[in-house]
Design a protein around this motif. Structure first.
Motif, mmCIF file in Angstrom:
data_model
loop_
_atom_site.group_PDB
_atom_site.id
_atom_site.type_symbol
_atom_site.label_atom_id
_atom_site.label_comp_id
_atom_site.label_asym_id
_atom_site.label_seq_id
_atom_site.Cartn_x
_atom_site.Cartn_y
_atom_site.Cartn_z
ATOM 1 N N ALA A 175 0.868 -1.182 0.000
ATOM 2 C CA ALA A 175 0.000 0.000 0.000
ATOM 3 C C ALA A 175 0.898 1.223 0.000
ATOM 4 O O ALA A 175 1.582 1.495 0.985
ATOM 5 C CB ALA A 175 -0.896 -0.012 1.233
ATOM 6 N N ILE A 176 0.903 1.924 -1.113
ATOM 7 C CA ILE A 176 1.894 2.992 -1.245
ATOM 8 C C ILE A 176 1.299 4.351 -0.918
ATOM 9 O O ILE A 176 0.095 4.585 -1.102
ATOM 10 C CB ILE A 176 2.518 2.981 -2.657
ATOM 11 C CG1 ILE A 176 1.455 3.256 -3.710
ATOM 12 C CG2 ILE A 176 3.201 1.642 -2.926
ATOM 13 C CD1 ILE A 176 2.041 3.405 -5.108
ATOM 14 N N PRO A 177 2.130 5.264 -0.396
ATOM 15 C CA PRO A 177 1.658 6.610 -0.093
ATOM 16 C C PRO A 177 0.977 7.210 -1.322
ATOM 17 O O PRO A 177 1.392 6.970 -2.451
ATOM 18 C CB PRO A 177 2.942 7.366 0.251
ATOM 19 C CG PRO A 177 3.876 6.317 0.761
ATOM 20 C CD PRO A 177 3.551 5.088 -0.034
ATOM 21 N N GLY A 178 -0.061 7.961 -1.062
ATOM 22 C CA GLY A 178 -0.850 8.523 -2.148
ATOM 23 C C GLY A 178 -2.170 7.798 -2.310
ATOM 24 O O GLY A 178 -3.071 8.288 -2.980
ATOM 25 N N THR A 179 -2.280 6.621 -1.694
ATOM 26 C CA THR A 179 -3.516 5.850 -1.798
ATOM 27 C C THR A 179 -4.484 6.303 -0.695
ATOM 28 O O THR A 179 -4.164 6.159 0.490
ATOM 29 C CB THR A 179 -3.215 4.348 -1.621
ATOM 30 O OG1 THR A 179 -2.076 4.014 -2.408
ATOM 31 C CG2 THR A 179 -4.414 3.515 -2.042
ATOM 32 N N PRO A 180 -5.649 6.824 -1.069
ATOM 33 C CA PRO A 180 -6.577 7.317 -0.044
ATOM 34 C C PRO A 180 -7.011 6.191 0.898
ATOM 35 O O PRO A 180 -7.113 5.031 0.480
ATOM 36 C CB PRO A 180 -7.777 7.822 -0.866
ATOM 37 C CG PRO A 180 -7.245 8.047 -2.238
ATOM 38 C CD PRO A 180 -6.140 7.054 -2.426
ATOM 39 N N LEU A 209 -5.771 4.364 3.098
ATOM 40 C CA LEU A 209 -4.915 3.258 3.561
ATOM 41 C C LEU A 209 -3.731 3.751 4.388
ATOM 42 O O LEU A 209 -2.742 3.037 4.552
ATOM 43 C CB LEU A 209 -4.403 2.434 2.372
ATOM 44 C CG LEU A 209 -5.435 1.856 1.401
ATOM 45 C CD1 LEU A 209 -4.778 0.852 0.457
ATOM 46 C CD2 LEU A 209 -6.588 1.178 2.140
ATOM 47 N N MET A 210 -3.835 4.967 4.915
ATOM 48 C CA MET A 210 -2.705 5.507 5.670
ATOM 49 C C MET A 210 -2.345 4.544 6.796
ATOM 50 O O MET A 210 -3.227 4.052 7.507
ATOM 51 C CB MET A 210 -3.045 6.874 6.270
ATOM 52 C CG MET A 210 -3.091 8.007 5.287
ATOM 53 S SD MET A 210 -4.671 8.106 4.456
ATOM 54 C CE MET A 210 -5.666 8.789 5.772
ATOM 55 N N HIS A 211 -1.085 4.276 6.934
ATOM 56 C CA HIS A 211 -0.633 3.363 7.981
ATOM 57 C C HIS A 211 0.833 3.651 8.273
ATOM 58 O O HIS A 211 1.505 4.320 7.494
ATOM 59 C CB HIS A 211 -0.816 1.913 7.537
ATOM 60 C CG HIS A 211 0.033 1.540 6.362
ATOM 61 N ND1 HIS A 211 -0.294 1.862 5.070
ATOM 62 C CD2 HIS A 211 1.224 0.885 6.286
ATOM 63 C CE1 HIS A 211 0.648 1.429 4.245
ATOM 64 N NE2 HIS A 211 1.584 0.844 4.946
ATOM 65 N N ARG A 212 1.301 3.133 9.378
ATOM 66 C CA ARG A 212 2.675 3.339 9.797
ATOM 67 C C ARG A 212 3.380 1.992 9.880
ATOM 68 O O ARG A 212 2.807 1.013 10.391
ATOM 69 C CB ARG A 212 2.746 4.015 11.175
ATOM 70 C CG ARG A 212 2.619 5.518 11.149
ATOM 71 C CD ARG A 212 1.298 6.071 10.649
ATOM 72 N NE ARG A 212 0.143 5.587 11.389
ATOM 73 C CZ ARG A 212 -1.124 5.746 10.998
ATOM 74 N NH1 ARG A 212 -1.408 6.374 9.859
ATOM 75 N NH2 ARG A 212 -2.123 5.266 11.719
ATOM 76 N N ILE A 213 4.590 1.946 9.338
ATOM 77 C CA ILE A 213 5.385 0.724 9.448
ATOM 78 C C ILE A 213 6.761 1.094 9.974
ATOM 79 O O ILE A 213 7.144 2.256 9.940
ATOM 80 C CB ILE A 213 5.517 -0.002 8.086
ATOM 81 C CG1 ILE A 213 6.037 0.962 7.017
ATOM 82 C CG2 ILE A 213 4.187 -0.614 7.682
ATOM 83 C CD1 ILE A 213 6.273 0.301 5.669
#
Lengths: 348, 623
Positions: B463-468, B470-474
């Motif tokens: 899930a790549i940044p820019g995808t509405p 799906l914000m997440h932290r790894i």
């Protein structure tokens, strides 16, 4: 299958209005009670709705250390990476994805000790990343050793007879590393933090913001002499672009350049207001900004705050995209078959 | 050979020849060897090369330390190595002669630039007496040519300074060898035009020297040294001559093309990997971005950052660079993001032998990280196969969301061989799937995204940044299975450790089975990996054509191993494993299958010759 271009395509719909809560993740914040990091987090979360950006296009990258837990608390994309390497990882992300807002968060050990090399190179390249350097002059997460910004002679667990190290001045380092945007703020003044971070965000290029941050467990009160409300008027020098540099309750003190080019503190009454240095953050030559960064060597003397330098310089990710675009225009989109036949060939 | 009388001056047919060009680092021997190779490739020979040069750009002139050599075997049939003992040695100075004469076959031919055999150069090379005069070369045919003098002579009216004229003497040597082995002249003449175009005096001097060398062969009664090596009967198709680093670079471009995804290379210059950075930086029109980082750590960090953003992140390195990347590879394993780490192995430890080959990083690839940190390993085995190895490494990285180590070495990197250019429509597709939707429902019935929820291959979503939404932290801290939230739970850590291992082990179901070449009923099997392929193949072919039974298994996947490997190896009385290290694959195979592998090792910075392995295998065959 989703193409990368579908994700990177700019969303033309209006950016939704958000509040601080929208930018806060569901994770419990786990800094020590009273830590300066809380107020910085609040300042960032409160500022984000004003920037007019989307959460999904915002990424916080950190290294290791107390400050580096920051991304977990932002409801954006985030990566808690490895000690010192966040500017490198963020550079790769920003170059691959110029459509994103990439922020980097780290402490003085992360950014200036183990990661010093990556910091200076990210700054000189002017990659479009916004670096928030939480400077508490101590190693917190490893429980209290001296850091590369600790004052000489500092007594800590690893320096019972006093630190032998000459510290870095983060602003001087950034200016020496060809940074195009350099600023300083502190954790006791949320408004100043918000304004400074917003300026960094608006800057086209790498931005470094040093944040004086109190570690109330291992280095409590390190900045009290300058950031306590009662001391601020006399100890904080607010840099304002285009204005003479003055401070003090009655603005009775100021800064001027001496004959050797050093910045010196003066009483306005002694030298006259017209002798004061007029702050020019856009001056291409960083010498005066550097001189200002040397006014205070420890946070016990009058210390400049605000934007030291903000100049226009080619931004790296845009230049990198321009090369890719130019190559596609000049050579046409990549033709794999042609590539495989590009060296001399023969038929059998 | 036939006993038919040849007309005087006609070239004698030979099946193959091994030529070694040796000179001072400044004599242009790599270029000379390259041009001889290129002309032979275009002529249709099969060939293999071994560039062999010092780490110093210009070691003190005339010394042994400064000798740079290029060995090439050309043949009229399929070959797999640059040959054992050269038949011909071109020695441009006494140091080159002294350093390389020991490699020459007994009865071989030495062509020396006699002008360079003056006292100063002899002393620098450590000769007390002139070897051309003291009878020490009696076992060889020595052809003395005044290359410097003759080159200066033909160039004198062409407007080049005498010093520059002398520098064309490598073209004189190339011209002479081109005559001796009936090489076509046009490819070299065209190359001179293309390379030095605009500097007309240099073009003229080089061409004049080249023609003069050729004419010298024709006129100086060297007719007994006039040969031809006819084209090899290779499979029909269009061929090009390619070295391993170029093939590998093109493989990366092809993989990104097949994945319809941009490629991002983060790299720091290091020998012998830098040429991949050079090559990829030319191909930005393929949506390739190259980033020359401040160090090895930043190079892999930037590549990982790009992978996080949805690009195919690649980093290239060698030697000590691999050690510096270890921490970030560990992070990539924890983040479960695609990344290809390319190690062009060289002699170690430490700075070691930067320009010499070795295959001693297998254990590093396998275990060179803290914690339990498994990653797949793919190894290339000949120059052109580097193309396919690169595609395979990218395929595994993208499909299984993991860093992959791709091992090549200095010998493959710089060695060339003809390559039948593949039909691009036959290349595998590499599907890329980015997550776009929430994959879990929370207590309130709302869709949420769990970054560590896995599919049937134990692969988590990309899930790549820019995808509405799906914000997440790894991060590098241990994550809770499923949610990806930070977790210090003992049970969870054990579970995640097991999953990280299982997801790599599972890749065994998706790689080619190990293939047995040669005699399935042999009692001895040779197990190899990497660039030993050429020498093992050459040696086993010789022994099998002499009537011996021998099997050969060559591994391209070293972690996980092909699922049939244990069973295959169990069918032989003896398994022999030749390696350019102290037995690293042997130990992995022993540990995995309890097979008593017999290890053969070589640590000289040079590849095996087929002859060396032939005698080692013969010893084993004779019990």
């Amino acid at each position: 299958m989703t193409d990368l271009s579908e994700i990177t395509a700019s969303d033309t719909t209006e950016v939704p209005l958000t509040t601080k809560a929208d930018w806060s993740s569901d994770q419990a914040v786990r800094w020590c009670p009273g830590c300066g990091d809380y107020s910085i987090l609040t300042a960032v979360q409160m500022m984000m709705p004003d920037l007019g950006v989307r959460r999904e296009n915002t990424v916080f990258i950190s290294g290791i250390g107390c400050a580096a837990r920051f991304p977990y608390y932002m409801n954006t994309y985030g990566m808690h990476s490895i000690h010192g390497r966040s500017p490198a990882i963020a550079s790769g992300l920003a170059i691959a994805r110029p459509d994103l807002d990439v922020w980097v968060v780290g402490g003085d050990g992360d950014m200036l000790s183990i990661g010093g090399n990556h910091l200076i190179h990210a700054l000189r390249r002017n990659v479009n990343i916004k670096i928030l350097l939480f400077n508490n002059q101590i190693y917190g997460l490893t429980k209290g050793q001296y850091s590369p910004t600790s004052e000489p002679g500092k007594v800590t667990k690893s320096s019972p007879f006093g630190s032998l190290d000459q510290p870095f001045n983060p602003i001087s380092v950034a200016l020496g590393a060809e940074a195009s945007f350099v600023a300083r703020t502190h954790d006791m003044d949320r408004k100043h933090m918000q304004a400074t971070f917003a300026r960094a965000h608006a800057h086209d290029g790498a931005a470094l913001v040093e944040v004086f941050q109190n570690c109330n467990v291992f280095n409590d009160g390190a900045f009290d002499a300058i950031t306590k409300k009662a001391n601020r008027d006399d100890m904080l020098i607010d840099l304002r672009h285009g204005e003479p540099i003055r401070f003090g309750a009655e603005l009775e003190r100021g800064v001027m350049l001496d004959d050797a080019g050093s910045a010196v503190l003066v009483d306005v009454a002694d030298v006259g207001a017209d002798k004061l240095l007029v702050h020019d953050e856009q001056q291409p030559d960083p010498s005066v900004a550097f001189a200002l960064s040397r006014l205070a060597s420890t946070p016990s003397e009058p210390t400049p705050l605000g934007v030291f330098r903000a100049v226009d310089r080619d931004e790296y990710t845009a230049a990198s995209e321009a090369q890719v675009d130019a190559a596609k225009q000049q050579q046409g989109p990549g033709d794999l078959n042609a590539l495989l036949h590009s060296l001399p060939t023969w038929e059998v | 050979m036939t006993d038919t009388l040849e007309p005087v001056g006609a070239a004698k047919d030979i099946d193959q020849v091994i030529v070694r060009f040796a000179g001072d680092s400044g004599d242009g021997m790599q270029l000379t060897g390259d041009r001889f190779t290129s002309a032979s490739a275009l002529f249709g020979n099969d060939l293999a090369t071994l560039p062999d040069f010092p780490a110093e750009i210009r070691a003190p002139q005339g010394t042994l330390a400064g000798v740079s050599a290029f060995q090439v075997q050309i043949s009229n049939h399929e070959i797999t190595t640059p040959g054992d003992a050269p038949n011909v040695l071109v020695a441009m100075n006494p140091a080159a002669l002294k350093s390389d004469v020991g490699r020459l076959e007994v009865g071989g031919t030495i062509i020396v630039n006699v002008d360079a055999f003056e006292e100063r150069n002899l002393t620098k090379a450590g000769y007390i007496d002139n070897p051309l005069e003291d009878g020490s070369l009696a076992a060889f045919t020595v052809i003395e040519v005044q290359m410097t003098t003759l080159t200066k002579e033909v160039a004198k009216d062409l407007g080049v300074k005498p010093r520059d004229a002398e520098r064309s003497k490598n073209f004189f040597a190339l011209g002479l060898l081109s005559w001796m082995y009936s090489r076509p002249l046009d490819p070299t003449l065209e190359w001179i035009d293309a390379k030095f175009g605009g500097r007309e005096a240099i073009v003229a001097a080089n061409k004049a020297a080249f023609h003069a060398g050729h004419a010298y062969g024709e006129t100086a009664e060297l007719s007994e040294h006039h040969y031809q090596v006819r084209p090899a009967t290779l499979e029909k198709g269009t061929y090009t001559s390619i070295n391993g680093n170029t093939a590998l670079s093109w493989g990366l471009v092809a993989a990104a093309h097949q994945a319809s995804t941009p490629l991002f290379l983060g790299s720091y210059p290091i020998t012998p990997a830098s040429d991949i950075l050079h090559e990829l930086s030319k191909h930005k029109n393929f949506d390739v971005r190259t980033f020359q980082a401040e160090d090895e750590i930043a190079a892999v960090g930037a590549a990982l950052g790009a992978s996080y953003g949805g690009h195919i992140g690649i980093t290239t390195t060698s030697g000590p660079g691999v050690a510096l990347k270890g921490e970030t590879i560990g992070l990539a394993i924890s983040l479960e993001l695609p990344l290809v780490v390319i190690d062009i192995q060289r002699g170690g430890p430490s700075t070691g032998l930067p320009t010499k080959t070795e295959a001693s990083d297998l254990m590093m690839a396998m275990y060179g990280r803290h914690g339990e940190a498994p990653m797949p390993i793919v190894a290339a085995y000949n120059p052109s196969q580097c193309f396919f190895a690169a595609i395979e490494a990218v395929r595994i990285a993208v499909k299984y969301r993991t860093p992959v180590m791709l091992l090549s070495d200095g010998y493959l990197a710089n060695g060339s061989a003809p390559w039948k250019i593949p039909d691009v429509s036959t290349l595998p597709e590499i599907p890329v799937h980015y997550a776009t939707e929430p994959n879990q429902t929370n207590e309130d019935g709302e869709g949420v995204f769990w970054p560590y929820l896995r599919d049937e291959n134990l692969v988590r979503p990309w899930a790549i940044p820019g995808t509405p939404d799906l914000m997440h932290r790894i991060g590098g801290l241990e994550k809770e299975d499923g949610t990806g939230n930070v977790s210090y739970s003992p049970e969870n850590h054990e579970l995640m450790t097991d999953i990280r291992q299982a997801r790599i082990d599972k890749i065994a179901d998706d790689i080619p089975l190990a293939e047995l070449v040669g005699d399935a009923d042999a009692s001895i099997c040779v197990l190899g990996w990497g660039s030993t392929w050429g020498a093992i193949t050459g040696a086993t072919r010789r022994l099998r054509s002499a009537g011996h039974k021998l099997a050969h298994i060559h591994l391209t996947h070293l972690n996980p191993f092909p699922p049939n490997l244990g069973e295959l190896l169990g069918g032989f009385d003896t398994v022999i494993c030749p390696e350019l290290n102290l037995g690293q694959l042997s130990r992995l195979v022993r540990a995995e299958y309890l097979v008593d592998v017999k290890s053969i090792t070589k640590m000289m910075g040079q590849p095996y010759t087929a002859g060396e392995l032939e005698s080692a295998f013969l010893d084993a065959l004779n019990g």
